[in-house]
Write an enzyme that holds these catalytic residues in place. Structure first.
Site, PDB file in Angstrom:
ATOM      1  N   GLY A  10       0.850  -1.200   0.000  1.00  0.00           N
ATOM      2  CA  GLY A  10       0.000   0.000   0.000  1.00  0.00           C
ATOM      3  C   GLY A  10       0.881   1.243   0.000  1.00  0.00           C
ATOM      4  O   GLY A  10       0.507   2.283   0.545  1.00  0.00           O
ATOM      5  N   GLY A  13      -0.147   5.018  -1.175  1.00  0.00           N
ATOM      6  CA  GLY A  13      -1.223   5.715  -0.477  1.00  0.00           C
ATOM      7  C   GLY A  13      -0.726   6.897   0.349  1.00  0.00           C
ATOM      8  O   GLY A  13       0.461   7.242   0.330  1.00  0.00           O
ATOM      9  N   GLN A  14      -1.660   7.521   1.092  1.00  0.00           N
ATOM     10  CA  GLN A  14      -1.328   8.729   1.834  1.00  0.00           C
ATOM     11  C   GLN A  14      -0.160   8.510   2.803  1.00  0.00           C
ATOM     12  O   GLN A  14       0.772   9.305   2.847  1.00  0.00           O
ATOM     13  CB  GLN A  14      -2.550   9.253   2.622  1.00  0.00           C
ATOM     14  N   ASP A  36       2.196  -1.958  -4.337  1.00  0.00           N
ATOM     15  CA  ASP A  36       0.811  -1.462  -4.320  1.00  0.00           C
ATOM     16  C   ASP A  36       0.061  -2.111  -5.469  1.00  0.00           C
ATOM     17  O   ASP A  36       0.667  -2.648  -6.395  1.00  0.00           O
ATOM     18  CB  ASP A  36       0.784   0.078  -4.473  1.00  0.00           C
ATOM     19  N   ARG A  38      -2.077  -0.173  -7.201  1.00  0.00           N
ATOM     20  CA  ARG A  38      -2.042   0.880  -8.225  1.00  0.00           C
ATOM     21  C   ARG A  38      -0.598   1.211  -8.570  1.00  0.00           C
ATOM     22  O   ARG A  38       0.339   0.755  -7.920  1.00  0.00           O
ATOM     23  CB  ARG A  38      -2.834   2.108  -7.806  1.00  0.00           C
ATOM     24  N   ASP A  54      -0.971  -7.485  -5.191  1.00  0.00           N
ATOM     25  CA  ASP A  54      -2.305  -7.477  -4.600  1.00  0.00           C
ATOM     26  C   ASP A  54      -2.238  -8.267  -3.291  1.00  0.00           C
ATOM     27  O   ASP A  54      -1.994  -9.473  -3.312  1.00  0.00           O
ATOM     28  CB  ASP A  54      -3.305  -8.124  -5.576  1.00  0.00           C
ATOM     29  N   TYR A 144     -15.491  -0.149   8.662  1.00  0.00           N
ATOM     30  CA  TYR A 144     -14.051   0.129   8.813  1.00  0.00           C
ATOM     31  C   TYR A 144     -13.628  -0.061  10.276  1.00  0.00           C
ATOM     32  O   TYR A 144     -12.639  -0.740  10.567  1.00  0.00           O
ATOM     33  CB  TYR A 144     -13.795   1.557   8.346  1.00  0.00           C
ATOM     34  N   LYS A 148     -11.124  -2.840  11.884  1.00  0.00           N
ATOM     35  CA  LYS A 148      -9.915  -2.464  12.632  1.00  0.00           C
ATOM     36  C   LYS A 148      -9.911  -3.122  14.019  1.00  0.00           C
ATOM     37  O   LYS A 148      -8.878  -3.585  14.498  1.00  0.00           O
ATOM     38  CB  LYS A 148      -9.814  -0.937  12.771  1.00  0.00           C
TER      39      LYS A 148
END
Ligand code: NAD
Ligand code: AKB
Length: 317
Positions: A10, A13-14, A36, A38, A54, A144, A148
């Site tokens: 990931g 990402g941010q 990632d 993407r 993935d 979500y 978590k």
């Protein structure tokens, strides 16, 4: 001694972009493999190895871990609160199966350390609103938050039962200028800076008095590295640590921005994300993190605002 070789899942990402760059500074560019679903983020290009991956494909993940001689995994791939409410099945599947795939491979390959972030989204309407403690009533109302909270207990289980050294932080909403946020309820606190600079106006999807726990990205990166570098015996919480830095409302962050951009205006049009925000605490008690591994943030609202505006102005030329 085995050399550290890190896989970040990931990474585009941010958090992934900044964490990958920070880890590369500490461990060396070639020892941190970014991955990632993407494409590779522009800021990562040319700074170290990247693989397309993935996390839901366990075999592919396992092959990469073996092929790259990975010794530590940072799992950041997830679907956040707002996007999760639009597609609960997808959020549950990715957030749970992704974690279980990583934990299983960590156990099988005796990975030295795993990092997986939780969130203040584990808390729900019945949790204390102010200075929400480490251990308290936890009844999340978003998919979500449920994922978590379940994830925290899977981490604890793999640590207790199989000795996997998995560590976790309950991040508050994260504010950053390098990479965009990915579908959370706290995203307004990033969008507001871009719109303030470009439009001099922001239409906020939360009410003006909605207080939420927030943190500037440099503090989040610092906390993550500090947690992961701490000796095992200092890690006493094996679900996930509360961490905190600041709490503010849209009205307060708008006022902080107006100190730099006096003609900035804000309007409020709450949407479905208001219900999510209302279910979360307004502030967090992070005493355990402070006591166990000396956590302390550097940025408050005014310092963060000044730094965000300065960096975004520079980037926008
Ligand atoms: P993000 O959405 O910006 O990034 C997630 C990345 O995961 C994306 O680049 C996405 O392409 C990738 N991804 C999605 N599905 C994937 C898959 N199947 N395989 C591989 N990669 C996949 O999210 P973020 O804000 O960087 O959050 C990272 C982690 O931190 C998440 O677990 C999130 O829940 C947690 N967290 C974030 C915040 C925050 O404010 N950003 C707060 C609390 C917790
Ligand atoms: C979100 O708003 O979903 C995230 C988080 C607090 O986990 N930023």
């Amino acid at each position: 001694m085995v050399k550290d070789k890190i896989l970040v899942i990931g990474a585009s990402g941010q958090i992934g972009v900044e964490l990958t760059l920070a880890l590369r500074k500490v461990y060396g560019n070639n020892n941190v493999v970014a991955s990632d679903l993407r494409e590779e983020n522009e800021l990562l290009k040319g700074t170290g190895p990247y693989v397309s991956l993935d996390v839901m494909n366990k075999e592919m993940l396992h092959v990469q871990v073996i092929r790259q001689n990975i010794t530590q995994i940072y799992l950041l791939a997830a679907i956040l609160s707002a996007t999760g409410e639009k597609n609960p099945n997808l959020a549950w599947n990715l957030n749970m199966q992704g974690l279980l795939n990583v934990l299983d491979i960590a156990r099988e390959e005796q990975i030295q350390k795993v990092y997986w972030p939780s969130s203040i989204a584990v808390f729900g309407p019945t949790s204390p609103k102010i200075n929400c403690p480490q251990q308290t009533i936890i009844e999340p109302i978003t998919v979500y938050g449920i994922s978590k909270y379940a994830g925290e207990f899977w981490c604890n289980y793999y640590h207790q039962r199989y000795g996997v050294d998995v560590r976790s932080l309950r991040y508050p909403g994260l504010i950053s200028y390098k990479s965009a946020p990915g579908g959370g309820t706290t995203d307004y606190a990033v969008e507001i800076f871009h719109d303030a600079l470009e439009e001099k106006n922001y239409n906020c999807f939360l009410r003006e008095d909605t207080y939420l726990p927030m943190m500037y990205m440099p503090d989040a990166i610092k906390a993550t590295l500090q947690l992961m570098e701490a000796p095992q015996e200092q890690i006493k919480v094996r679900t996930s640590y509360n961490i905190a830095a600041m709490s503010f409302s849209p009205k307060e962050i708008a006022a902080a921005i107006q100190k730099h951009i006096p003609d900035f205006t804000i309007h409020y049009k709450p949407d479905y994300r208001q219900t999510i925000a209302d279910s979360w605490p307004q502030s967090i008690d992070d005493t355990s993190a402070r006591n166990d591994w000396n956590w302390k943030p550097d940025f408050d609202l005014d310092l963060m605002t000044a730094d965000m505006i300065q960096n975004l102005q520079q980037a926008k030329g």
